[in-house]
Design a protein around this motif. Structure first.
Motif, PDB file in Angstrom:
ATOM      1  N   VAL A 111     -10.435 -54.345  71.630  1.00 13.14           N
ATOM      2  CA  VAL A 111     -11.030 -55.327  72.051  1.00 13.14           C
ATOM      3  C   VAL A 111     -12.116 -56.195  71.344  1.00 13.14           C
ATOM      4  N   VAL A 112     -11.794 -57.219  70.349  1.00 17.27           N
ATOM      5  CA  VAL A 112     -12.835 -57.745  69.794  1.00 17.27           C
ATOM      6  C   VAL A 112     -13.694 -58.823  70.160  1.00 17.27           C
ATOM      7  N   VAL A 113     -15.013 -58.649  70.300  1.00 17.35           N
ATOM      8  CA  VAL A 113     -15.971 -59.610  70.668  1.00 17.35           C
ATOM      9  C   VAL A 113     -15.809 -61.011  69.905  1.00 17.35           C
ATOM     10  N   ALA A 114     -15.348 -62.265  70.380  1.00 13.31           N
ATOM     11  CA  ALA A 114     -15.372 -63.157  69.782  1.00 13.31           C
ATOM     12  C   ALA A 114     -16.764 -64.092  69.636  1.00 13.31           C
ATOM     13  N   LEU A 115     -17.091 -64.359  68.454  1.00 17.22           N
ATOM     14  CA  LEU A 115     -18.446 -65.043  68.439  1.00 17.22           C
ATOM     15  C   LEU A 115     -18.332 -66.640  68.057  1.00 17.22           C
ATOM     16  N   PRO A 116     -19.197 -67.217  68.171  1.00 16.45           N
ATOM     17  CA  PRO A 116     -19.007 -68.703  67.833  1.00 16.45           C
ATOM     18  C   PRO A 116     -19.016 -68.752  66.347  1.00 16.45           C
ATOM     19  N   GLY A 117     -18.682 -69.869  66.037  1.00 16.20           N
ATOM     20  CA  GLY A 117     -18.758 -70.439  64.661  1.00 16.20           C
ATOM     21  C   GLY A 117     -17.192 -70.398  64.004  1.00 16.20           C
ATOM     22  N   ALA A 118     -17.431 -70.822  62.565  1.00 17.41           N
ATOM     23  CA  ALA A 118     -16.136 -70.894  61.959  1.00 17.41           C
ATOM     24  C   ALA A 118     -15.317 -69.444  61.640  1.00 17.41           C
ATOM     25  N   ARG A 119     -14.382 -69.265  62.411  1.00 15.96           N
ATOM     26  CA  ARG A 119     -13.787 -67.667  62.409  1.00 15.96           C
ATOM     27  C   ARG A 119     -12.304 -67.772  62.174  1.00 15.96           C
ATOM     28  N   LEU A 120     -11.915 -68.805  61.336  1.00 12.21           N
ATOM     29  CA  LEU A 120     -10.440 -69.012  61.084  1.00 12.21           C
ATOM     30  C   LEU A 120     -10.176 -68.180  59.694  1.00 12.21           C
ATOM     31  N   ASP A 121     -10.789 -67.801  59.038  1.00  9.72           N
ATOM     32  CA  ASP A 121     -10.812 -67.185  57.592  1.00  9.72           C
ATOM     33  C   ASP A 121      -9.895 -66.060  57.955  1.00  9.72           C
ATOM     34  N   ARG A 122      -9.162 -65.520  56.630  1.00  6.22           N
ATOM     35  CA  ARG A 122      -8.346 -64.586  56.755  1.00  6.22           C
ATOM     36  C   ARG A 122      -8.855 -63.265  57.185  1.00  6.22           C
ATOM     37  N   THR A 123     -10.095 -62.868  56.968  1.00  8.72           N
ATOM     38  CA  THR A 123     -10.422 -61.774  57.297  1.00  8.72           C
ATOM     39  C   THR A 123     -10.557 -61.542  59.066  1.00  8.72           C
ATOM     40  N   HIS A 124     -11.203 -62.616  59.492  1.00  9.14           N
ATOM     41  CA  HIS A 124     -11.412 -62.839  61.204  1.00  9.14           C
ATOM     42  C   HIS A 124     -10.011 -62.845  61.733  1.00  9.14           C
ATOM     43  N   GLN A 125      -9.032 -63.430  60.970  1.00  7.43           N
ATOM     44  CA  GLN A 125      -7.680 -63.645  61.481  1.00  7.43           C
ATOM     45  C   GLN A 125      -7.196 -62.076  61.700  1.00  7.43           C
ATOM     46  N   LEU A 126      -7.362 -61.318  60.540  1.00  5.76           N
ATOM     47  CA  LEU A 126      -6.773 -60.053  60.741  1.00  5.76           C
ATOM     48  C   LEU A 126      -7.310 -59.105  61.888  1.00  5.76           C
ATOM     49  N   ALA A 127      -8.604 -59.253  62.263  1.00  4.43           N
ATOM     50  CA  ALA A 127      -9.138 -58.556  63.405  1.00  4.43           C
ATOM     51  C   ALA A 127      -8.713 -58.966  64.799  1.00  4.43           C
ATOM     52  N   TYR A 128      -8.735 -60.382  64.882  1.00  3.80           N
ATOM     53  CA  TYR A 128      -8.331 -61.182  66.076  1.00  3.80           C
ATOM     54  C   TYR A 128      -6.652 -61.045  66.218  1.00  3.80           C
ATOM     55  N   ASP A 129      -6.036 -61.179  65.404  1.00  2.06           N
ATOM     56  CA  ASP A 129      -4.581 -61.063  65.621  1.00  2.06           C
ATOM     57  C   ASP A 129      -4.138 -59.685  65.934  1.00  2.06           C
ATOM     58  N   SER A 130      -4.851 -58.522  65.510  1.00  4.15           N
ATOM     59  CA  SER A 130      -4.139 -57.268  65.886  1.00  4.15           C
ATOM     60  C   SER A 130      -4.885 -56.701  67.015  1.00  4.15           C
ATOM     61  N   ALA A 131      -5.964 -57.570  67.437  1.00 11.15           N
ATOM     62  CA  ALA A 131      -6.633 -57.005  68.788  1.00 11.15           C
ATOM     63  C   ALA A 131      -5.652 -56.962  69.938  1.00 11.15           C
ATOM     64  N   GLU A 132      -6.095 -56.267  70.900  1.00  8.93           N
ATOM     65  CA  GLU A 132      -5.082 -55.961  72.166  1.00  8.93           C
ATOM     66  C   GLU A 132      -5.843 -57.061  73.001  1.00  8.93           C
ATOM     67  N   ALA A 133      -6.981 -57.790  72.894  1.00  9.15           N
ATOM     68  CA  ALA A 133      -7.707 -58.813  73.645  1.00  9.15           C
ATOM     69  C   ALA A 133      -8.932 -59.409  72.811  1.00  9.15           C
ATOM     70  N   LEU A 134      -9.446 -60.413  73.213  1.00  6.36           N
ATOM     71  CA  LEU A 134     -10.579 -61.048  72.594  1.00  6.36           C
ATOM     72  C   LEU A 134     -11.568 -61.235  73.986  1.00  6.36           C
ATOM     73  N   LEU A 135     -12.722 -60.699  73.668  1.00  4.05           N
ATOM     74  CA  LEU A 135     -13.785 -61.099  74.405  1.00  4.05           C
ATOM     75  C   LEU A 135     -14.831 -62.102  74.204  1.00  4.05           C
ATOM     76  N   ALA A 136     -14.726 -63.315  74.976  1.00  7.36           N
ATOM     77  CA  ALA A 136     -15.602 -64.373  74.658  1.00  7.36           C
ATOM     78  C   ALA A 136     -16.606 -64.569  75.740  1.00  7.36           C
ATOM     79  N   PRO A 137     -17.835 -64.118  75.105  1.00  8.89           N
ATOM     80  CA  PRO A 137     -19.202 -64.421  76.043  1.00  8.89           C
ATOM     81  C   PRO A 137     -19.665 -65.721  75.960  1.00  8.89           C
ATOM     82  N   TRP A 138     -18.935 -66.721  76.231  1.00  5.23           N
ATOM     83  CA  TRP A 138     -19.313 -67.887  76.391  1.00  5.23           C
ATOM     84  C   TRP A 138     -17.742 -68.771  77.200  1.00  5.23           C
TER      85      TRP A 138
END
Length: 340
Positions: free
Chosen positions: A119-146
């Motif tokens: 479960v990856v905590v999703a933070l604000p900002g520009a997170r569409l780079d290929r590296t963030h995509q790797l973590a977000y795509d492979s996560a079971e869920a994203l946790l948004a504290p916003w």
């Protein structure tokens, strides 16, 4: 048992870990490059550091991005190898059913390669780079504290579909906000300047200039976690306006207190704090600025914050963010029911 990885930069990741763990009805095992917090009673793995002795030198000579694929994996760094081994050994020895990652793409990917749902905590900002995509795509869920619609408007639909939008998470969520302070006149009002542990570019001279430009206001500065700095909650509750950086933890604490605020972004990777300042401004929750303003702007900024009030923070934080996150986490990594 679930694990929770907390990044060592600043204090917000550790604070969020403790809030969520306190709402869980099962064991939570902490992993971080920092020691366990003083009040922590669960399991803890202090990971080796991967950013010493000199992060600048590692960035120059160690190809830490692996040719742009990762964020931080410097070549030949023994600390990086040790922390990777520690994480893999923890999986083998403790059999976690899931790992919350707050935050590190490399930790998220390594845990998933070890067969642990993340479960990856999703933070604000520009997170569409290929590296963030790797973590977000492979996560079971994203946790948004916003709140939903704040930082996810340009996200792929697959991310939004698996995101838990729980709102701000604060260590003060169990406390009741004080009613707005109504001073008898425009004199004697207080500004609380709330800094964080992650560093700042705003100088003492900048604050002194703002103080001099607003002679009818008393300016008080606080840094959470500094010994002898007094109760942050009491300072929040008594402030007429809070001036805070745009870090997630600080913003969540101002939201919990429902105080009028000016949110001033400090420089961070991926424009994280700039995105938060823009969000609170666009929603008219607080005054949001992308940089520290000139001294002559402060009288108007403080009055604008007073006129907006603090009630708008209810859009950001329900006061139950940690409990909602814990409820979601109870379902992650459990076997799927067999079809009838």
């Amino acid at each position: 048992m679930i694990g929770y990885y907390a990044h060592h930069h600043g204090a917000g990741h550790l604070t969020r870990l403790q809030a969520i763990a306190g709402a869980m009805n099962e064991d939570v095992w902490g992993l971080s490059s920092t020691p366990a917090p003083a009040a922590w009673t669960g399991g803890w793995t202090q990971l080796a550091r991967d950013d010493d002795p000199d992060p600048a030198a590692l960035s120059a000579d160690g190809d830490p991005t692996a040719h742009g694929v990762l964020h931080w994996a410097p070549r030949g760094h023994l600390g990086l190898a040790r922390r990777s081994a520690q994480l893999a050994n923890w999986v083998v020895e403790e059999h976690p059913r899931a790992l919350v990652v707050d935050v590190s793409v490399e930790v998220a990917v390594l845990a998933r390669l070890c067969g642990v749902p993340t479960v990856v905590v999703a933070l604000p900002g520009a997170r569409l780079d290929r590296t963030h995509q790797l973590a977000y795509d492979s996560a079971e869920a994203l946790l948004a504290p916003w709140p939903r619609g704040t930082h996810d408007r340009d996200w792929p639909s697959a991310w939004t579909a698996k995101t838990w939008f729980v709102g701000g998470i604060s260590r003060f969520d169990h406390l009741s906000p004080s009613p707005p302070v109504v001073p008898p006149s425009t004199h004697g009002r207080t500004v609380l300047v709330l800094w964080g542990a992650g560093g700042r570019t705003t100088t003492a001279a900048d604050v002194d200039a703002a103080r001099a430009a607003t002679p009818t206001w008393t300016w008080v500065e606080r840094v959470p976690g500094v010994p002898g700095d007094g109760s942050i909650w009491e300072a929040l509750a008594s402030a007429d306006v809070v001036v805070t950086h745009g870090g997630q933890n600080a913003v969540a604490e101002v939201a919990a207190a429902r105080r009028p605020a000016v949110v001033v972004a400090q420089p961070r990777p991926f424009d994280e704090q700039v995105a938060t300042a823009r969000a609170v401004e666009s929603r008219q929750i607080a005054v949001g600025l992308s940089a520290w303003p000139s001294a002559d702007e402060w009288p108007d900024l403080l009055e604008r914050a007073i006129s907006r009030g603090g009630a708008g923070w209810a859009q950001w934080s329900t006061g139950h963010g940690a409990a909602v996150a814990a409820a979601h986490l109870r379902t992650v990594g459990l076997p799927s029911p067999l079809p009838a």
